[in-house]
Design a protein around this motif. Structure first.
Motif, PDB file in Angstrom:
ATOM      1  N   ASP A 108      -8.983  -9.688  -7.138  1.00 58.35           N
ATOM      2  CA  ASP A 108     -10.129  -8.872  -7.546  1.00 58.35           C
ATOM      3  C   ASP A 108     -10.557  -7.905  -6.450  1.00 58.35           C
ATOM      4  O   ASP A 108     -11.450  -7.088  -6.657  1.00 58.35           O
ATOM      5  CB  ASP A 108     -11.318  -9.773  -7.919  1.00 58.35           C
ATOM      6  N   LEU A 109      -9.922  -8.008  -5.285  1.00 52.22           N
ATOM      7  CA  LEU A 109     -10.274  -7.136  -4.163  1.00 52.22           C
ATOM      8  C   LEU A 109      -9.721  -5.721  -4.335  1.00 52.22           C
ATOM      9  O   LEU A 109     -10.104  -4.816  -3.609  1.00 52.22           O
ATOM     10  CB  LEU A 109      -9.744  -7.725  -2.853  1.00 52.22           C
ATOM     11  N   VAL A 110      -8.812  -5.566  -5.288  1.00 52.09           N
ATOM     12  CA  VAL A 110      -8.133  -4.287  -5.495  1.00 52.09           C
ATOM     13  C   VAL A 110      -8.532  -3.729  -6.859  1.00 52.09           C
ATOM     14  O   VAL A 110      -8.467  -4.429  -7.865  1.00 52.09           O
ATOM     15  CB  VAL A 110      -6.598  -4.475  -5.434  1.00 52.09           C
ATOM     16  N   SER A 111      -8.915  -2.464  -6.879  1.00 59.13           N
ATOM     17  CA  SER A 111      -9.270  -1.834  -8.149  1.00 59.13           C
ATOM     18  C   SER A 111      -8.010  -1.628  -8.986  1.00 59.13           C
ATOM     19  O   SER A 111      -6.900  -1.558  -8.446  1.00 59.13           O
ATOM     20  CB  SER A 111      -9.959  -0.490  -7.908  1.00 59.13           C
ATOM     21  N   ALA A 112      -8.187  -1.524 -10.272  1.00 64.14           N
ATOM     22  CA  ALA A 112      -7.043  -1.383 -11.182  1.00 64.14           C
ATOM     23  C   ALA A 112      -6.151  -0.211 -10.800  1.00 64.14           C
ATOM     24  O   ALA A 112      -4.927  -0.310 -10.850  1.00 64.14           O
ATOM     25  CB  ALA A 112      -7.539  -1.237 -12.622  1.00 64.14           C
ATOM     26  N   GLY A 113      -6.736   0.873 -10.370  1.00 68.87           N
ATOM     27  CA  GLY A 113      -5.959   2.060 -10.018  1.00 68.87           C
ATOM     28  C   GLY A 113      -5.202   1.950  -8.712  1.00 68.87           C
ATOM     29  O   GLY A 113      -4.329   2.769  -8.436  1.00 68.87           O
ATOM     30  N   SER A 114      -5.513   0.947  -7.912  1.00 70.89           N
ATOM     31  CA  SER A 114      -4.854   0.780  -6.609  1.00 70.89           C
ATOM     32  C   SER A 114      -3.820  -0.337  -6.591  1.00 70.89           C
ATOM     33  O   SER A 114      -3.213  -0.600  -5.555  1.00 70.89           O
ATOM     34  CB  SER A 114      -5.916   0.507  -5.538  1.00 70.89           C
ATOM     35  N   LYS A 115      -3.631  -0.988  -7.702  1.00 68.77           N
ATOM     36  CA  LYS A 115      -2.718  -2.132  -7.752  1.00 68.77           C
ATOM     37  C   LYS A 115      -1.245  -1.725  -7.729  1.00 68.77           C
ATOM     38  O   LYS A 115      -0.431  -2.375  -7.072  1.00 68.77           O
ATOM     39  CB  LYS A 115      -3.006  -2.983  -8.995  1.00 68.77           C
ATOM     40  N   ALA A 116      -0.893  -0.666  -8.431  1.00 65.25           N
ATOM     41  CA  ALA A 116       0.520  -0.288  -8.591  1.00 65.25           C
ATOM     42  C   ALA A 116       1.252  -0.125  -7.259  1.00 65.25           C
ATOM     43  O   ALA A 116       2.359  -0.666  -7.106  1.00 65.25           O
ATOM     44  CB  ALA A 116       0.659   0.959  -9.452  1.00 65.25           C
ATOM     45  N   PRO A 117       0.695   0.582  -6.267  1.00 64.13           N
ATOM     46  CA  PRO A 117       1.434   0.722  -4.996  1.00 64.13           C
ATOM     47  C   PRO A 117       1.709  -0.616  -4.308  1.00 64.13           C
ATOM     48  O   PRO A 117       2.749  -0.784  -3.666  1.00 64.13           O
ATOM     49  CB  PRO A 117       0.518   1.594  -4.139  1.00 64.13           C
ATOM     50  N   LEU A 118       0.796  -1.569  -4.482  1.00 63.15           N
ATOM     51  CA  LEU A 118       1.007  -2.891  -3.886  1.00 63.15           C
ATOM     52  C   LEU A 118       2.111  -3.637  -4.620  1.00 63.15           C
ATOM     53  O   LEU A 118       2.955  -4.295  -3.989  1.00 63.15           O
ATOM     54  CB  LEU A 118      -0.297  -3.684  -3.901  1.00 63.15           C
ATOM     55  N   PHE A 119       2.109  -3.543  -5.943  1.00 58.76           N
ATOM     56  CA  PHE A 119       3.185  -4.167  -6.722  1.00 58.76           C
ATOM     57  C   PHE A 119       4.531  -3.509  -6.402  1.00 58.76           C
ATOM     58  O   PHE A 119       5.560  -4.184  -6.330  1.00 58.76           O
ATOM     59  CB  PHE A 119       2.908  -4.079  -8.225  1.00 58.76           C
ATOM     60  N   ILE A 120       4.523  -2.209  -6.209  1.00 58.96           N
ATOM     61  CA  ILE A 120       5.763  -1.481  -5.877  1.00 58.96           C
ATOM     62  C   ILE A 120       6.292  -1.937  -4.517  1.00 58.96           C
ATOM     63  O   ILE A 120       7.499  -2.145  -4.346  1.00 58.96           O
ATOM     64  CB  ILE A 120       5.531   0.042  -5.928  1.00 58.96           C
TER      65      ILE A 120
END
Length: 186
Positions: A108-120
């Protein structure tokens, strides 16, 4: 632990002109960890590394403590520093770092729009594991999970090829230990 904590406090805070060793700091860090004083434990382990810079393995402990303290960014940084210090980045080490990125992205520390780069980033680490361990399911299975995070509605089907590869590898093993993985894939 209470008596040990009192002794450690006297040793570290009341000693005059003391020169502390690597072992003093690691013992103190372990004691503080048991007391769930993570910030203080991290500081003690960092001092141990300053005393003996060859003991970079402590960075994994520091990384774990940052996670326990709810600070995944510094957990990742510490683990990346550790990876930079080893002569060989093994699949186990890459999986561990990938999991840290994956967990952070799922938090929950990451906003929905910032998740993709971390998953990548997680996917890129898991990709290296899949490449060097082609007969092991874990790289592809974690790639599937990371890609499911990138494409949570499965509209692009990003996770599908990695789940399919995981199934292929696990079925070839013909071992019931892989059943939970297969269930996840289906």
């Amino acid at each position: 632990f209470d008596k040990a904590a009192v002794a450690a406090d006297l040793f570290f805070n009341k000693s005059k002109d003391a020169q502390f060793s690597y072992f003093d700091y690691t013992y103190n860090g372990s004691l503080l960890t048991e007391q769930k004083k993570y910030a203080e434990a991290i500081a003690s382990f960092q001092k141990a590394i300053k005393v003996d810079s060859t003991k970079t393995g402590l960075l994994t402990t520091i990384s774990d403590l940052y996670e326990k303290a709810g600070d995944p960014v510094n957990a990742i940084k510490s683990y990346e520093t550790y990876l930079g210090s080893v002569t060989k980045q093994t699949p186990d080490l890459l999986i561990e770092l990938g999991k840290k990125y994956y967990s952070y992205a799922n938090s929950d520390l990451v906003s929905a729009g910032s998740k993709a780069p971390l998953f990548i980033k997680a996917d890129s680490l898991f990709s290296k594991v899949a490449e060097v361990e082609p007969d092991n399911y874990r790289g592809n299975c974690w790639r599937a999970r990371a890609n499911a995070g990138i494409d949570p509605d499965a509209t692009k089907g990003l996770a599908t090829p990695f789940y399919e590869k995981t199934v292929e590898i696990c079925l070839a093993k013909a071992d019931a230990r892989y059943n939970p993985v297969l269930v996840e894939c289906y």
